[in-house]
Write an enzyme that holds these catalytic residues in place. Structure first.
Site, PDB file in Angstrom:
ATOM      1  N   TRP A  35       1.083  23.995  39.583  1.00 52.13           N
ATOM      2  CA  TRP A  35       2.229  23.234  40.614  1.00 52.13           C
ATOM      3  C   TRP A  35       0.793  22.759  41.738  1.00 52.13           C
ATOM      4  O   TRP A  35       0.506  24.298  42.362  1.00 52.13           O
ATOM      5  CB  TRP A  35       2.991  23.457  41.772  1.00 52.13           C
ATOM      6  CG  TRP A  35       3.330  22.441  42.390  1.00 52.13           C
ATOM      7  CD1 TRP A  35       4.182  21.606  42.163  1.00 52.13           C
ATOM      8  CD2 TRP A  35       3.471  22.441  43.543  1.00 52.13           C
ATOM      9  NE1 TRP A  35       4.137  20.190  43.110  1.00 52.13           N
ATOM     10  CE2 TRP A  35       3.851  21.373  44.150  1.00 52.13           C
ATOM     11  CE3 TRP A  35       2.571  22.546  44.720  1.00 52.13           C
ATOM     12  CZ2 TRP A  35       4.167  20.618  45.391  1.00 52.13           C
ATOM     13  CZ3 TRP A  35       2.886  22.620  45.861  1.00 52.13           C
ATOM     14  CH2 TRP A  35       3.095  21.183  46.358  1.00 52.13           C
ATOM     15  N   HIS A  77      21.594   1.556  65.184  1.00 52.55           N
ATOM     16  CA  HIS A  77      20.173   2.304  66.679  1.00 52.55           C
ATOM     17  C   HIS A  77      19.141   2.220  66.183  1.00 52.55           C
ATOM     18  O   HIS A  77      18.162   2.165  66.633  1.00 52.55           O
ATOM     19  CB  HIS A  77      20.761   3.581  67.279  1.00 52.55           C
ATOM     20  CG  HIS A  77      22.143   3.255  67.711  1.00 52.55           C
ATOM     21  ND1 HIS A  77      22.190   3.126  68.969  1.00 52.55           N
ATOM     22  CD2 HIS A  77      23.123   3.702  67.523  1.00 52.55           C
ATOM     23  CE1 HIS A  77      23.682   3.121  69.177  1.00 52.55           C
ATOM     24  NE2 HIS A  77      24.337   4.189  68.558  1.00 52.55           N
TER      25      HIS A  77
END
Ligand code: M6R
Length: 593
Positions: free
Chosen positions: A73, A493
């Site tokens: 990885w 919001h």
């Protein structure tokens, strides 16, 4: 976050290494490579891509009983052939595979290796060349120890020496490494899965340990070079434990295993109706004036659900801590803090950093892991396992369920509350999850509706909102649809601005108190073009709801509603033709900070 395997013995090293690497691909799958001894030479095969591709480009015509392999990885440098492991040292005497990150590699290049050439962008080449550098006037093991003494960071290293093709060298710090033994030889790997079939016993290496490995023996050393005694333990894991069976993907298998995982935990953690957890652990938690839960990703979201249990049942406030945040920004602690670390793998670097800091300050620590003998197991004062069995799909499912179950049992034990019939309630949850499985076709229909979305939202309040966070993570990580888990009241919001014609908004409504208000928030988005989808419980359901789950105790609904969301994510990913078990850019075990 890489996987490494090495073998020295009398069997075919290539077979053992390739089989091991395939099992370790969950740790990273950007590139793969092997170094194999062919008579008196070391041959390296490596490339970008998966282990299957590596198999295609590797020469299978010669016999080999000694080799090392790696599945990567990428951390330092792009995933390409040059950056793939193994790496040679400059004079090609040493070959190295490495899992971990060397933080001071740039400094070491300048200060110690100015005359050396570097071909890759990796930190690993620095290790190979340092070993070469020191080996001019000392033995190989001493050169490895000397190198380790100036490395800052984490490493599990396998080293081959061209001058001695009967010895495998290993070094370990802060990232896992196990040595397995059998009659035919020694296998070394990042995870016990790779030892299955090739070792009868194994040992887990502690930090700053080094080993000289011959085909029939292991010499273990500390950083000063002193020999150490060690014991091997039986390897109990079998191929059956890690098989995919008739499933196309591990993820679906692991989702389907969830009722069994719950029943198993009931057996493990209850004796009759009583909680069966070490009373000292429960007493320590009772004395706490605040519980700090430290975790990452899915494990963090499991911890979030448990806030509900500890605060409502035990009256102990809970603070959720993202491990990578508190690692460098510890909150102001209460007088009697108690730390719970949740980690499926038990190897997550961010958690380990915080755990070590807690230990330095003598703070009480409890680990909840799925991995016996993991680094976190070893570091924490106390450990409770979730016994979910190996979780192989990168997207965590059964570990989340098991973590919540264990946390609920701990909370019941701490509260010593005889009124809550948790054992019975958990049994009902297992049945309710099986009911969800009977509705897989309906869930597939929901997946079809959202498969082409660019963005999606899960919304809910309270305990449903906690599930939304995990549901959104599941969907985004395997479908690549940008998804947010939102507190439904918070949408207007700001984020409601993102709602476009057809944006899926999935409301989770399992809580009597918040059901109607969450539904109103959903309608607000539908009025702006959203595609509204509702997951509700039988007793709160309305005729138009998309998925209705069976009623269970209100504080346990996350254990059922999340299964619907896991399946939505799964089917969307399948419909998109994605690699469900190995989504892009990810790895199962995040062993770098
Ligand atoms: O092994 P851990 O539980 O410590 O891992 C933490 C996260 O990396 C993990 O839960 C991750 O978020 C999942 N793979 C997501 O499905």
């Amino acid at each position: 976050m890489c996987g490494i395997v090495g073998y020295i013995g009398t069997k075919d090293a290539r077979e053992i290494i390739f089989n091991g690497l395939k099992k370790l691909e969950y740790r990273g799958y950007d590139s793969a490579g092997v170094a194999l001894v062919n008579k008196n030479k070391i041959e390296i095969y490596k490339d970008k891509g998966r282990v299957n591709h590596l198999e295609e480009i590797t020469d299978f015509s010669f016999n080999t009983n000694f080799g090392i392999g790696h599945t990567r990885w990428a951390t330092h440098g792009k995933p390409n052939m040059i950056n793939s492991h193994p790496h040679f040292s400059n004079n090609k005497r040493f070959v190295v595979v490495h899992n971990g990150v060397i933080e001071n590699y740039k400094k070491l290049k300048i200060e110690k290796l100015a005359d050396y050439d570097f071909y890759s962008e990796t930190d690993t080449e620095v290790i190979a060349n340092l070993i070469e550098h020191y080996s001019s006037d000392m033995s190989t093991i001493d050169a490895i120890r000397k190198t380790a003494s100036i490395l800052e960071g984490s490493y599990a290293l396998l080293v081959m020496d061209m001058m001695d093709l009967d010895t495998l060298y290993v070094a370990k710090n802060k990232t896992p490494l196990l040595i397995g033994k059998s009659e035919h030889g020694i296998t070394v790997a990042s995870d016990s899965m790779a030892l299955v079939g090739y070792a009868d016993s194994y040992m887990y290496l502690n930090d700053l340990r080094f080993a000289i490995i011959k085909k029939d023996r292991v010499i273990l050393k500390d950083i000063l070079g002193f020999d150490l005694d060690f014991e091997m333990q039986d390897l109990k894991l079998t191929n059956l434990d890690i098989a995919k069976g008739n499933y196309e993907h591990y993820m679906l298998k692991e989702i389907d295993e969830q009722p069994g995982v719950i029943r198993n935990l009931i057996d493990k953690y209850f004796v009759d109706e009583e909680v069966n957890i070490d009373s000292e652990i429960l007493s320590k938690i009772r004395l706490a004036d605040r519980i700090y839960i430290v975790a990452c990703g899915t494990s963090l979201y499991a911890g979030t659900v448990s806030k509900y249990f500890f605060e409502r049942l035990c009256k102990i406030p809970v603070e959720l801590c993202i491990a990578s945040e508190v690692a460098y920004n510890m909150p102001l602690l209460s007088k009697n803090p108690y730390f719970i670390f949740i980690s499926q793998s038990g190897e997550t670097a961010d958690c380990i950093t915080v755990l070590k800091k807690c230990k330095k300050r003598n703070l009480h620590t409890l680990a909840i892991t799925n991995s016996l003998n993991s680094s976190i197991d070893h570091l924490a004062d106390d450990v409770l396992h979730i016994f979910a069995g190996k979780e192989i799909a990168v997207a965590s499912t059964k570990a989340y369920i098991a973590q919540i179950v264990v946390l609920s049992i701990i909370a019941k034990g701490v509260a010593n509350n005889r009124k809550t019939n948790l054992k019975n309630n958990l049994s009902k949850v297992a049945l309710a999850i099986e009911d969800v499985f009977n509705n897989k076709n309906l869930i597939k229909e929901v997946a079809k509706k959202i498969v082409n979305a660019k963005d999606a939202f899960y919304i809910g309040r309270g305990i449903d909102y906690y599930v939304c966070q995990e549901a959104a993570l599941k969907l985004k990580e395997i479908s690549y649809i940008h998804t947010e888990g939102y507190a439904s009241g918070e949408l207007k919001h700001g984020s409601i601005a993102l709602i476009e014609e057809g944006t899926p908004v999935i409301a989770i409504c399992t809580n009597e108190e918040t059901n109607m208000i969450t539904r109103s928030n959903l309608i607000e988005t539908v009025s702006r073009g959203a595609l509204g989808i509702v997951i509700s419980t039988e007793s709160l359901s309305q005729t138009s709801d998309d998925i209705v789950i069976s009623d269970v105790a209100s504080y346990l609904t996350p254990l059922v509603s999340i299964v619907v969301c896991q399946l939505i994510a799964y089917y969307v990913s399948v419909l998109k033709g994605n690699d469900v078990d190995k989504p892009k850019n990810l790895a199962k075990s995040v062993t770098v900070e």
